[in-house]
Design a protein around this motif. Structure first.
Motif, short mmCIF file in Angstrom:
data_model
loop_
_atom_site.label_atom_id
_atom_site.label_comp_id
_atom_site.label_asym_id
_atom_site.label_seq_id
_atom_site.Cartn_x
_atom_site.Cartn_y
_atom_site.Cartn_z
N ARG A 254 0.81 -1.21 0.00
CA ARG A 254 0.00 0.00 0.00
C ARG A 254 0.85 1.27 0.00
O ARG A 254 0.55 2.25 0.70
CB ARG A 254 -0.98 0.01 1.19
N SER A 256 1.59 4.48 -1.85
CA SER A 256 0.92 5.30 -2.87
C SER A 256 1.90 5.60 -3.99
O SER A 256 3.03 6.04 -3.74
CB SER A 256 0.39 6.59 -2.25
N GLU A 282 -9.98 -5.96 -1.58
CA GLU A 282 -10.07 -4.51 -1.46
C GLU A 282 -11.11 -3.94 -2.43
O GLU A 282 -11.33 -4.49 -3.51
CB GLU A 282 -8.71 -3.87 -1.71
N LEU A 326 -14.68 9.39 -2.34
CA LEU A 326 -14.27 9.29 -0.93
C LEU A 326 -15.46 9.00 -0.02
O LEU A 326 -15.27 8.58 1.13
CB LEU A 326 -13.58 10.59 -0.50
N ARG A 329 -16.66 4.58 0.46
CA ARG A 329 -15.89 3.59 1.23
C ARG A 329 -14.86 2.84 0.37
O ARG A 329 -14.83 1.61 0.31
CB ARG A 329 -16.85 2.59 1.89
N PRO A 330 -13.99 3.58 -0.33
CA PRO A 330 -12.95 2.89 -1.11
C PRO A 330 -11.77 2.48 -0.24
O PRO A 330 -11.47 3.14 0.77
CB PRO A 330 -12.53 3.96 -2.12
N ASP A 331 -11.12 1.40 -0.62
CA ASP A 331 -9.82 1.08 -0.03
C ASP A 331 -8.72 1.81 -0.79
O ASP A 331 -7.74 2.25 -0.19
CB ASP A 331 -9.57 -0.43 -0.06
N ARG A 332 -8.88 1.90 -2.11
CA ARG A 332 -7.93 2.65 -2.93
C ARG A 332 -8.71 3.39 -4.02
O ARG A 332 -9.70 2.88 -4.54
CB ARG A 332 -6.90 1.73 -3.60
N ALA A 349 -6.96 12.28 -0.50
CA ALA A 349 -7.35 10.88 -0.35
C ALA A 349 -6.20 10.03 0.15
O ALA A 349 -6.36 9.18 1.03
CB ALA A 349 -7.87 10.35 -1.69
N HIS A 354 -6.37 6.31 2.63
CA HIS A 354 -6.50 5.58 1.37
C HIS A 354 -5.11 5.35 0.77
O HIS A 354 -4.87 5.59 -0.39
CB HIS A 354 -7.38 6.35 0.39
N SER A 357 -3.25 4.27 -3.07
CA SER A 357 -3.92 4.82 -4.25
C SER A 357 -2.88 5.09 -5.34
O SER A 357 -1.69 5.26 -5.06
CB SER A 357 -4.67 6.11 -3.89
#
Length: 484
Positions: A254, A256, A282, A326, A329-332, A349, A354, A357
């Motif tokens: 994770r 970014s 995810e 946003l 409920r996104p994980d990425r 974000a 997050h 991303s």
């Protein structure tokens, strides 16, 4: 076309000791005159096949014939029933009417020619006309239409002119309108530019009069039916295995990531390949101007911008989509391309839970990518100081991966750069891997080597904490070297 292939034969000169006409004419006196006349006239038909441009008239005639046949089919087919026919039934109906037309016009066509004519007519009715065969050619990456009479394609990084052309600009405009109408967009004099996509996901940009002076200009970036994986990118020499392993671990952990590069450098291809490292558990939300990402995870929500309507209202920009994403409920969050003020919302974000991303950006090197992000944030009219902007960038982004298309047409990663923080008012960066060009061969092939800088990436510790299968304890980037 066949008659042109026979044209050079009369131009061949007979052997001087074997006069061809003398054998046919027994009278000795007229023989020299009869020989002199054909020899003097023979070279005249020879110049006909000099250039490929002289093959255009037959093709133009064939195109006119297809368009006439197309108009006749429209008159004879019951258009109300077309929607009820399956593809195979419609093809059979078109082939039957094509055969009837060929008999009525006394056209000397064999079975293969008749099938090709029927297929071209079918493409003209439900496909994209003359460029349909180019879309089916897997060796072509881009189709570039410069007006009705000039169509280029890109194969293996090289541009080449094709014999494909349209009847006139109106013919080309019909195809353009068919493309944009399929995705609910429009193109006319009041809005002469449009971004669209084909049903298979290929990206299309079109510009018409008054913007395009010499006829409609259309650029099609074809959609790959088989997305390139990291393994395939290693196989073709875009990066060595060590770099692929490191990037896979970083995305999995994770970190970014921003993918930077110029037009046609392979940014979207690389983003698709890296997305394979994302866990299937995810929730991903993608935001694009024209949807073209090919994520393989099961839980993906795809969002696309919308242009304004004919009254100039109803536009939905990437910034609004990022803000809305946003709340979903996104994980990425994955942006196909950062272009303007949505850069600020993307950084927000990445800084608010997050992590991991991803986005792409147009820039020539990692340092320029940072500068471009600053400019985009400023475009949003935010009252933010330059120091605050840079602090937000340094805390949000972990890696910048630079892609480049080399002069020989090959795509390669040239930098894997980590952002390590701030020093004063400057964003601090360190290169982990770089590609160094060594020389160019006489045939134009670019040679070089991937080399690690010897600096230990900070994200390796996070990979270790997450238990990823990466040998962080024995990692020695200084040993990574691959000539290519």
């Amino acid at each position: 076309m066949g008659r042109f292939s026979l044209a050079p034969k009369p131009a061949a000169k007979p052997e001087p000791d074997v006069p061809p006409v003398a054998a046919a004419a027994p009278a000795p006196a007229p023989a020299p005159e009869s020989v002199a006349t054909p020899v003097a006239a023979a070279p005249e038909p020879a110049p006909k096949p000099k250039s490929a441009a002289q093959a255009a008239p037959p093709q133009g005639g064939a195109l006119d014939m297809r368009l006439r046949l197309h108009a006749r089919l429209i008159d004879e087919l019951d258009l109300a029933k077309l929607d009820k026919l399956s593809e195979s039934e419609l093809r059979r109906e078109v082939m039957k009417l094509t055969a009837d037309f060929a008999r009525a016009e006394r056209m000397a066509l064999n079975t293969t020619d008749l099938q090709e004519l029927g297929a071209s007519i079918y493409d003209e009715m439900v496909g994209l006309g003359p460029i349909e065969p180019l879309l089916k050619d897997d060796s072509i990456n881009d189709i570039l239409i410069n007006g009705p009479f000039q169509v280029y394609v890109e194969r293996r990084g090289e541009l080449e002119l094709t014999p494909v052309h349209f009847r006139d600009n109106d013919h080309l405009l019909r195809i353009v309108n068919r493309i944009v109408a399929g995705v609910g967009r429009r193109i006319d004099e009041s809005q002469p530019m449009v971004d669209a996509r084909l049903p298979d996901g290929s990206r299309v940009n079109a510009a018409i009069n008054p913007i395009a002076i010499d006829g409609a200009a259309v650029s099609i970036r074809k959609f790959s039916k088989k997305p390139l994986t990291l393994e395939k990118l290693v196989e073709v020499g875009a990066m060595p295995q060590a770099v692929a392993d490191f990037l896979y671990g970083a995305v999995r952990a994770r970190v970014s990531t921003v993918i930077s590069g110029g037009t046609g450098s392979g940014k979207t291809t690389l983003l698709n390949a890296l997305s394979a490292a994302i866990s299937e558990g995810e929730r991903l939300i993608t935001i694009e101007d024209a949807a073209e990402l090919q994520l393989q995870q099961p839980h993906v929500v795809r969002m696309e911008t919308r242009p304004p309507n004919i009254e100039g209202k109803g536009e939905i920009r990437q910034r609004e989509l990022v803000k809305n994403a946003l709340r979903m409920r996104p994980d990425r969050v994955i942006l196909g391309e950062v272009r303007a003020e949505e850069a600020f919302d993307m950084l927000q974000a990445m800084n608010t839970g997050h992590e991991g991303s991803m986005a792409t950006i147009h820039a020539n090197n990692p340092r320029e990518a940072i500068g471009r992000l600053e400019q985009m944030i400023a475009m949003g009219g935010m009252n933010i100081s330059p120091d605050a902007m840079r602090q937000g960038i340094a805390s949000a982004i972990g890696l910048i991966v630079q892609a480049m298309r080399l002069p020989d047409g090959k795509r390669k990663l040239t930098h894997v750069t980590e952002i390590v923080g701030m020093e004063g008012n400057v964003v601090q960066m360190q290169d982990i891997f770089t590609f160094n060009r060594t020389h160019t061969a006489p045939d134009g092939t670019v040679h070089g080597e991937f080399r690690a800088t010897g600096l230990r990436p900070r994200c390796l510790d996070e990979m270790t904490r997450r238990g990823l299968p990466y040998d962080t304890a024995n990692f020695d980037p200084s040993k990574v070297l691959l000539s290519c």
